[in-house]
Design a protein around this motif. Structure first.
Motif, PDB file in Angstrom:
ATOM      1  N   MET A 198       7.561  -9.986   6.401  1.00 27.41           N
ATOM      2  CA  MET A 198       8.631  -9.102   5.972  1.00 27.41           C
ATOM      3  C   MET A 198       8.394  -8.749   4.510  1.00 27.41           C
ATOM      4  O   MET A 198       8.156  -9.628   3.698  1.00 27.41           O
ATOM      5  CB  MET A 198       9.963  -9.812   6.151  1.00 27.41           C
ATOM      6  CG  MET A 198      11.128  -8.989   5.783  1.00 27.41           C
ATOM      7  SD  MET A 198      11.711  -8.215   7.252  1.00 27.41           S
ATOM      8  CE  MET A 198      13.387  -8.025   7.010  1.00 27.41           C
ATOM      9  N   PRO A 199       8.480  -7.477   4.157  1.00 35.20           N
ATOM     10  CA  PRO A 199       8.277  -7.098   2.772  1.00 35.20           C
ATOM     11  C   PRO A 199       9.312  -7.750   1.866  1.00 35.20           C
ATOM     12  O   PRO A 199      10.457  -7.934   2.243  1.00 35.20           O
ATOM     13  CB  PRO A 199       8.435  -5.580   2.783  1.00 35.20           C
ATOM     14  CG  PRO A 199       8.177  -5.183   4.185  1.00 35.20           C
ATOM     15  CD  PRO A 199       8.615  -6.326   5.027  1.00 35.20           C
ATOM     16  N   LEU A 245       1.293  -3.187   3.146  1.00 37.23           N
ATOM     17  CA  LEU A 245       2.477  -3.466   3.955  1.00 37.23           C
ATOM     18  C   LEU A 245       2.811  -4.956   3.921  1.00 37.23           C
ATOM     19  O   LEU A 245       3.974  -5.341   3.736  1.00 37.23           O
ATOM     20  CB  LEU A 245       2.247  -3.010   5.394  1.00 37.23           C
ATOM     21  CG  LEU A 245       3.395  -3.216   6.373  1.00 37.23           C
ATOM     22  CD1 LEU A 245       4.595  -2.363   5.983  1.00 37.23           C
ATOM     23  CD2 LEU A 245       2.951  -2.889   7.787  1.00 37.23           C
ATOM     24  N   SER A 246       1.801  -5.793   4.056  1.00 38.61           N
ATOM     25  CA  SER A 246       2.027  -7.243   4.043  1.00 38.61           C
ATOM     26  C   SER A 246       2.541  -7.743   2.694  1.00 38.61           C
ATOM     27  O   SER A 246       3.364  -8.654   2.637  1.00 38.61           O
ATOM     28  CB  SER A 246       0.730  -7.975   4.388  1.00 38.61           C
ATOM     29  OG  SER A 246       0.340  -7.684   5.700  1.00 38.61           O
ATOM     30  N   SER A 247       2.066  -7.125   1.613  1.00 40.59           N
ATOM     31  CA  SER A 247       2.488  -7.570   0.286  1.00 40.59           C
ATOM     32  C   SER A 247       3.833  -6.988  -0.135  1.00 40.59           C
ATOM     33  O   SER A 247       4.374  -7.374  -1.159  1.00 40.59           O
ATOM     34  CB  SER A 247       1.430  -7.204  -0.746  1.00 40.59           C
ATOM     35  OG  SER A 247       1.350  -5.799  -0.876  1.00 40.59           O
ATOM     36  N   GLY A 248       4.379  -6.050   0.639  1.00 41.70           N
ATOM     37  CA  GLY A 248       5.676  -5.482   0.323  1.00 41.70           C
ATOM     38  C   GLY A 248       5.623  -4.262  -0.567  1.00 41.70           C
ATOM     39  O   GLY A 248       6.661  -3.770  -1.002  1.00 41.70           O
ATOM     40  N   ILE A 270       4.692  -1.289   0.348  1.00 41.47           N
ATOM     41  CA  ILE A 270       5.165  -0.158   1.142  1.00 41.47           C
ATOM     42  C   ILE A 270       6.047  -0.678   2.264  1.00 41.47           C
ATOM     43  O   ILE A 270       5.975  -1.857   2.632  1.00 41.47           O
ATOM     44  CB  ILE A 270       3.996   0.672   1.728  1.00 41.47           C
ATOM     45  CG1 ILE A 270       3.120  -0.183   2.639  1.00 41.47           C
ATOM     46  CG2 ILE A 270       3.197   1.331   0.626  1.00 41.47           C
ATOM     47  CD1 ILE A 270       2.121   0.590   3.459  1.00 41.47           C
ATOM     48  N   ARG A 271       6.883   0.208   2.795  1.00 43.76           N
ATOM     49  CA  ARG A 271       7.733  -0.144   3.924  1.00 43.76           C
ATOM     50  C   ARG A 271       7.325   0.591   5.182  1.00 43.76           C
ATOM     51  O   ARG A 271       7.762   0.253   6.274  1.00 43.76           O
ATOM     52  CB  ARG A 271       9.193   0.197   3.614  1.00 43.76           C
ATOM     53  CG  ARG A 271       9.805  -0.542   2.464  1.00 43.76           C
ATOM     54  CD  ARG A 271       9.878  -2.021   2.680  1.00 43.76           C
ATOM     55  NE  ARG A 271      10.809  -2.445   3.688  1.00 43.76           N
ATOM     56  CZ  ARG A 271      12.002  -2.932   3.457  1.00 43.76           C
ATOM     57  NH1 ARG A 271      12.431  -3.051   2.237  1.00 43.76           N
ATOM     58  NH2 ARG A 271      12.764  -3.303   4.449  1.00 43.76           N
ATOM     59  N   GLY A 272       6.520   1.642   5.051  1.00 47.33           N
ATOM     60  CA  GLY A 272       6.142   2.410   6.214  1.00 47.33           C
ATOM     61  C   GLY A 272       4.792   3.070   6.055  1.00 47.33           C
ATOM     62  O   GLY A 272       4.246   3.151   4.955  1.00 47.33           O
ATOM     63  N   ILE A 273       4.270   3.538   7.185  1.00 47.96           N
ATOM     64  CA  ILE A 273       2.982   4.224   7.230  1.00 47.96           C
ATOM     65  C   ILE A 273       3.214   5.560   7.916  1.00 47.96           C
ATOM     66  O   ILE A 273       3.798   5.612   9.001  1.00 47.96           O
ATOM     67  CB  ILE A 273       1.939   3.399   8.012  1.00 47.96           C
ATOM     68  CG1 ILE A 273       1.782   2.004   7.398  1.00 47.96           C
ATOM     69  CG2 ILE A 273       0.608   4.131   8.064  1.00 47.96           C
ATOM     70  CD1 ILE A 273       1.035   1.026   8.286  1.00 47.96           C
ATOM     71  N   VAL A 274       2.770   6.643   7.287  1.00 46.62           N
ATOM     72  CA  VAL A 274       2.916   7.980   7.853  1.00 46.62           C
ATOM     73  C   VAL A 274       1.525   8.518   8.146  1.00 46.62           C
ATOM     74  O   VAL A 274       0.656   8.507   7.279  1.00 46.62           O
ATOM     75  CB  VAL A 274       3.652   8.924   6.877  1.00 46.62           C
ATOM     76  CG1 VAL A 274       3.814  10.302   7.492  1.00 46.62           C
ATOM     77  CG2 VAL A 274       4.996   8.345   6.483  1.00 46.62           C
ATOM     78  N   ARG A 288       5.798  -6.610  11.259  1.00 52.69           N
ATOM     79  CA  ARG A 288       5.461  -6.964   9.876  1.00 52.69           C
ATOM     80  C   ARG A 288       6.509  -6.460   8.897  1.00 52.69           C
ATOM     81  O   ARG A 288       6.322  -6.531   7.693  1.00 52.69           O
ATOM     82  CB  ARG A 288       4.096  -6.394   9.508  1.00 52.69           C
ATOM     83  CG  ARG A 288       2.978  -7.022  10.319  1.00 52.69           C
ATOM     84  CD  ARG A 288       1.683  -6.394   9.997  1.00 52.69           C
ATOM     85  NE  ARG A 288       0.898  -7.296   9.188  1.00 52.69           N
ATOM     86  CZ  ARG A 288      -0.335  -7.046   8.790  1.00 52.69           C
ATOM     87  NH1 ARG A 288      -0.908  -5.902   9.108  1.00 52.69           N
ATOM     88  NH2 ARG A 288      -0.986  -7.911   8.067  1.00 52.69           N
ATOM     89  N   GLY A 289       7.606  -5.903   9.416  1.00 54.21           N
ATOM     90  CA  GLY A 289       8.705  -5.469   8.568  1.00 54.21           C
ATOM     91  C   GLY A 289       8.647  -4.019   8.143  1.00 54.21           C
ATOM     92  O   GLY A 289       9.373  -3.598   7.258  1.00 54.21           O
ATOM     93  N   GLY A 290       7.794  -3.218   8.777  1.00 52.06           N
ATOM     94  CA  GLY A 290       7.663  -1.825   8.380  1.00 52.06           C
ATOM     95  C   GLY A 290       7.894  -0.877   9.534  1.00 52.06           C
ATOM     96  O   GLY A 290       8.472  -1.237  10.560  1.00 52.06           O
TER      97      GLY A 290
END
Length: 147
Positions: free
Chosen positions: A1-2, A70-73, A75-79, A103-105
């Motif tokens: 989770m980020p 993403l794992s390190s927090g 970013i919250r999403g991938i576009v 993974r929280g995203g």
């Protein structure tokens, strides 16, 4: 989770990712994904591109950097501009979305623009809204009908 909280409604930091064999295709994909993110008021925290679609997703350096962010927090999403940049079919894209969500995203595909309006559509809608609101000029709804 980020570990970084959202800074407000809609202001999720996202990564733009594309994988295309040529620079013009990659540039177009990046532009479409950026436009999609901007329209939702998401903050583009980074852009990653891979240049060989034949390489497995897990072996691509750009994708590895995105998943690390993403794992390190960071970013919250991938576009992505299209699901084909990260998967072979829609089922695989949906499964990838579940993995990213675990993974929280979130994983978002930049969908196509809304369809163009037909000629006269705006006037017809306005007449229908006026009729629904109780306005009297029904002649615009059915112009040939004498009232």
């Amino acid at each position: 989770m980020p570990n970084t909280p959202l800074r407000g409604l809609g202001q999720a930091p996202v990564a733009v990712y594309s994988c295309a064999a040529s620079l013009p295709l990659a540039s177009d994909a990046e532009r479409r994904a950026r436009d999609y993110a901007d329209a939702r008021h998401w903050l583009v925290a980074g852009v990653w591109t891979d240049d060989d679609p034949s390489v497995l997703l897990g072996d691509r350096p750009g994708w590895s950097a995105v998943t690390g962010a993403l794992s390190s927090g960071l970013i919250r999403g991938i576009v992505v501009a299209a699901a084909s940049h990260v998967s072979l079919d829609l089922a695989h894209f949906a499964a990838l979305g579940v993995l990213v969500r675990d993974r929280g995203g979130f994983l978002a595909e930049a969908t196509a623009e809304s369809p163009r309006r037909t000629p006269g559509q705006h006037e017809r809608r306005r007449a229908l809204f006026e009729a629904a609101a109780g306005w009297i000029p029904y002649g615009r709804v059915v112009p040939a009908t004498p009232w």
